[in-house]
Design an enzyme around this catalytic site. Sequence first.
Site, PDB file in Angstrom:
ATOM      1  CE  LYS A  22       8.307   0.681  27.682  1.00 65.91           C
ATOM      2  NZ  LYS A  22       8.082   0.390  26.256  1.00 65.91           N
ATOM      3  CG  ASN A  23       7.964  -3.355  26.912  1.00 61.82           C
ATOM      4  OD1 ASN A  23       7.401  -2.271  26.730  1.00 61.82           O
ATOM      5  ND2 ASN A  23       9.204  -3.589  26.550  1.00 61.82           N
ATOM      6  NE  ARG A  93       6.631  -0.925  15.237  1.00 63.80           N
ATOM      7  CZ  ARG A  93       6.155  -2.124  15.394  1.00 63.80           C
ATOM      8  NH1 ARG A  93       5.868  -2.557  16.586  1.00 63.80           N
ATOM      9  NH2 ARG A  93       5.972  -2.911  14.357  1.00 63.80           N
ATOM     10  CB  CYS A 117      10.344   2.838  15.224  1.00 64.67           C
ATOM     11  SG  CYS A 117      10.933   2.402  16.829  1.00 64.67           S
ATOM     12  NE  ARG A 122       9.808  -1.700  16.945  1.00 60.75           N
ATOM     13  CZ  ARG A 122       9.427  -1.289  18.161  1.00 60.75           C
ATOM     14  NH1 ARG A 122       9.581  -0.028  18.497  1.00 60.75           N
ATOM     15  NH2 ARG A 122       8.891  -2.135  19.013  1.00 60.75           N
ATOM     16  N   PRO A 123       8.296  -3.822  11.005  1.00 63.78           N
ATOM     17  CG  PRO A 123       8.946  -5.769   9.895  1.00 63.78           C
ATOM     18  CD  PRO A 123       9.478  -4.646  10.750  1.00 63.78           C
ATOM     19  CB  ILE A 124       2.660  -4.909  11.906  1.00 62.07           C
ATOM     20  CG1 ILE A 124       2.017  -4.130  10.747  1.00 62.07           C
ATOM     21  CG2 ILE A 124       3.130  -3.968  12.982  1.00 62.07           C
ATOM     22  CD1 ILE A 124       0.650  -3.562  11.101  1.00 62.07           C
ATOM     23  CG  ASP A 125       5.944  -9.119   8.191  1.00 61.20           C
ATOM     24  OD1 ASP A 125       6.396  -8.384   9.092  1.00 61.20           O
ATOM     25  OD2 ASP A 125       6.545 -10.126   7.797  1.00 61.20           O
ATOM     26  CG  LEU A 126       6.150 -11.912  11.493  1.00 60.59           C
ATOM     27  CD1 LEU A 126       7.245 -12.010  12.552  1.00 60.59           C
ATOM     28  CD2 LEU A 126       6.123 -13.179  10.644  1.00 60.59           C
ATOM     29  CG  ASP A 308      13.806  -3.802  25.211  1.00 58.58           C
ATOM     30  OD1 ASP A 308      14.056  -3.405  24.059  1.00 58.58           O
ATOM     31  OD2 ASP A 308      12.679  -4.179  25.572  1.00 58.58           O
ATOM     32  CB  ILE A 330      16.242  -8.022  18.356  1.00 57.53           C
ATOM     33  CG1 ILE A 330      16.648  -9.179  19.262  1.00 57.53           C
ATOM     34  CG2 ILE A 330      14.714  -7.891  18.274  1.00 57.53           C
ATOM     35  CD1 ILE A 330      16.079 -10.520  18.925  1.00 57.53           C
ATOM     36  NE  ARG A 400       7.619   6.465  24.042  1.00 54.87           N
ATOM     37  CZ  ARG A 400       7.448   6.088  22.802  1.00 54.87           C
ATOM     38  NH1 ARG A 400       8.109   6.655  21.837  1.00 54.87           N
ATOM     39  NH2 ARG A 400       6.594   5.114  22.504  1.00 54.87           N
TER      40      ARG A 400
HETATM   41  C1  EPZ Z   1       8.670  -5.588  21.872  1.00 52.31           C
HETATM   42  O1  EPZ Z   1       8.529  -4.901  20.626  1.00 52.31           O
HETATM   43  C2  EPZ Z   1       8.984  -4.546  22.907  1.00 52.31           C
HETATM   44  N1  EPZ Z   1       7.912  -3.554  22.950  1.00 52.31           N
HETATM   45  C3  EPZ Z   1      10.305  -3.857  22.588  1.00 52.31           C
HETATM   46  O2  EPZ Z   1      10.587  -3.002  23.688  1.00 52.31           O
HETATM   47  C4  EPZ Z   1      11.413  -4.922  22.486  1.00 52.31           C
HETATM   48  O3  EPZ Z   1      12.601  -4.292  22.095  1.00 52.31           O
HETATM   49  C5  EPZ Z   1      11.020  -5.979  21.448  1.00 52.31           C
HETATM   50  O4  EPZ Z   1       9.720  -6.544  21.807  1.00 52.31           O
HETATM   51  C6  EPZ Z   1      12.011  -7.125  21.356  1.00 52.31           C
HETATM   52  O5  EPZ Z   1      12.160  -7.729  22.605  1.00 52.31           O
HETATM   53  C7  EPZ Z   1       6.860  -3.755  23.733  1.00 52.31           C
HETATM   54  O6  EPZ Z   1       6.711  -4.790  24.364  1.00 52.31           O
HETATM   55  C8  EPZ Z   1       5.876  -2.661  23.839  1.00 52.31           C
HETATM   56  P1  EPZ Z   1       9.127  -7.769  18.003  1.00 52.31           P
HETATM   57  P2  EPZ Z   1       7.885  -5.672  19.388  1.00 52.31           P
HETATM   58  O7  EPZ Z   1       7.907  -7.801  17.174  1.00 52.31           O
HETATM   59  O8  EPZ Z   1       6.974  -6.714  19.842  1.00 52.31           O
HETATM   60  C9  EPZ Z   1      10.714  -8.335  13.551  1.00 52.31           C
HETATM   61  C10 EPZ Z   1      11.406  -1.004  24.684  1.00 52.31           C
HETATM   62  O9  EPZ Z   1      12.470  -0.342  24.664  1.00 52.31           O
HETATM   63  N2  EPZ Z   1       9.302  -8.359  13.149  1.00 52.31           N
HETATM   64  O10 EPZ Z   1       9.338  -8.873  18.978  1.00 52.31           O
HETATM   65  O11 EPZ Z   1       7.374  -4.651  18.450  1.00 52.31           O
HETATM   66  C11 EPZ Z   1      11.158  -6.985  14.112  1.00 52.31           C
HETATM   67  O12 EPZ Z   1      11.496  -6.083  13.079  1.00 52.31           O
HETATM   68  C12 EPZ Z   1      10.965  -1.682  23.447  1.00 52.31           C
HETATM   69  O13 EPZ Z   1      10.678  -1.108  25.680  1.00 52.31           O
HETATM   70  C13 EPZ Z   1       8.951  -8.701  11.882  1.00 52.31           C
HETATM   71  O14 EPZ Z   1       9.807  -8.989  11.018  1.00 52.31           O
HETATM   72  O15 EPZ Z   1       9.168  -6.369  18.763  1.00 52.31           O
HETATM   73  C14 EPZ Z   1      12.321  -7.374  14.978  1.00 52.31           C
HETATM   74  O16 EPZ Z   1      13.473  -7.574  14.174  1.00 52.31           O
HETATM   75  C15 EPZ Z   1      11.147  -1.044  22.170  1.00 52.31           C
HETATM   76  N3  EPZ Z   1       7.618  -8.695  11.532  1.00 52.31           N
HETATM   77  C16 EPZ Z   1      11.894  -8.733  15.534  1.00 52.31           C
HETATM   78  O17 EPZ Z   1      10.878  -9.210  14.645  1.00 52.31           O
HETATM   79  C17 EPZ Z   1       6.641  -8.406  12.445  1.00 52.31           C
HETATM   80  O18 EPZ Z   1       5.453  -8.442  12.086  1.00 52.31           O
HETATM   81  C18 EPZ Z   1      11.347  -8.695  16.942  1.00 52.31           C
HETATM   82  O19 EPZ Z   1      10.381  -7.637  17.052  1.00 52.31           O
HETATM   83  C19 EPZ Z   1       7.007  -8.075  13.753  1.00 52.31           C
HETATM   84  C20 EPZ Z   1       8.352  -8.065  14.096  1.00 52.31           C
END
Ligand code: EPZ
Length: 422
Positions: A22-23, A93, A117, A122-126, A308, A330, A400
């Site tokens: 899925k991911n 998301r 969530c 779950r920020p998107i700043d990066l 996960d 994480i 999902r």
């Molecule tokens: C992906 O989410 C996966 N989702 C998640 O799978 C998975 O848990 C996660 O990666 C970690 O492996 C999909 O692939 C669709 P991240 P993603 O950005 O990319 C912080 C599932 O159950 N962060 O790697 O959204 C964040 O808060 C799921 O299938 C920032 O600070 O996760 C976290 O602590 C749910 N700023 C860390 O980074 C940002 O802009 C990693 O999150 C983005 C993230």
Amino acid sequence: MDMFVIQGGSRLKGNIPLSGSKNASLPIMSAALLTDEEIILRNVPDLADIRHQCKLLESLGAKVWRDNENALHIKVEDESNCQAEYELVRRMRASICVLGPMLARRQKAQVSMPGGCAIGDRPIDLHLNGLKTLGASIHLEAGYVSTECPRLQGTEIFLGGPFGSTVLGTANIMSAAVLAKGKTTIESAACEPEVVDLGNFLNAMGAKITGHGSPRIEIEGVDQLHGCDYEIIPDRIEAGTFMVAAAITNGELTIEKCPCNHLMAVIDRLRHIGVIVEPDGNNTVVSSARRLTPADLTTQPYPGFPTDLQAQLMALLCLADGNSIITEKIFPDRFMHIAELNRMGARLRKEGPTVVVQGVRELIGAPIMASDLRASAALVLAGMVARGETQILRVYHIDRGYEKIEEKLNAVGASIVRTSES
Ligand code: EPZ
């Protein structure tokens, strides 16, 4: 809404197939917006999140359909709409990963900010910093992120954050930089196999990406990309969940075409616990016939132990012969399953991002509530070993991300009935 009624106590035995990841599928489907030529994707699982992503792509002008071999076709026919609506984005998301491809191809993109969530903040700043570094203007207005840029400019981008890198952030920046002018280097890129799959897919479309799978990805921008025919990798999280299913039921499962090379940290912990994991050609045989040894584990970015699979391993360690410590690095609040497992007789105590798991002799069936996708998988695992009947409400969470989970588990001996909540 559907619920599961599970009779505990069956030992699972037999062959179990995996679905596509899925991911990996979600960002790859988004990257199909980078061309108006037809994309054919094989091994895309049929899941609620994937169907949702199809609707989002359709709203952005793509025609999306499955053929009679179940391959997913995506063909962009109208590039005039550049806005991903709140109604579609709020449900998933991962919708945010249309931002990079749409900006790169259509010169502008508006995506509703994803909301809260169940697994925490779950920020998107990066993601946004990365796009800004590529030269895009970014505005936040009425709950939408608006970005614009006539042509993105290759540059150096650092993608590390307080919890390591970002998986979907790396996907977004990679999929934007492929059409940028010149070379982009992403430092502190996510190394997850799903990011590698996206890189391979983009290269199959004509991109020039190297280093994906390492923390430094280099992308030589090209003027345009073309259609391709691509097969998605198997789902490593589903594989890990089935490994725990074999272990927790004292069973023996042969997981077909199992991507063990993507699961080294998980296999290491399972072997420590006393689970036998043995490759058999392309398949992997997982069995357990003795008491479980407690283990400590900490979730980390790949190749560390995946967040996960944290909930599923917690369900297993509930039955170990002693105390285990699980630390979530994480998503430090991703512990919705604790209260439900405790309702089944587990002894779990949370202290900040750490959980002390005191092993118990047995779990006892109870009515419980699914909260997020992986927490729900942990509850199904617990229900299969619990004494008596477990009723899991709100199983739409599990739908999902796991394709036909009850059918697959029932085929190897589980007793799970899907019915309607009354
Ligand atoms: C992906 O989410 C996966 N989702 C998640 O799978 C998975 O848990 C996660 O990666 C970690 O492996 C999909 O692939 C669709 P991240 P993603 O950005 O990319 C912080 C599932 O159950 N962060 O790697 O959204 C964040 O808060 C799921 O299938 C920032 O600070 O996760 C976290 O602590 C749910 N700023 C860390 O980074 C940002 O802009 C990693 O999150 C983005 C993230």
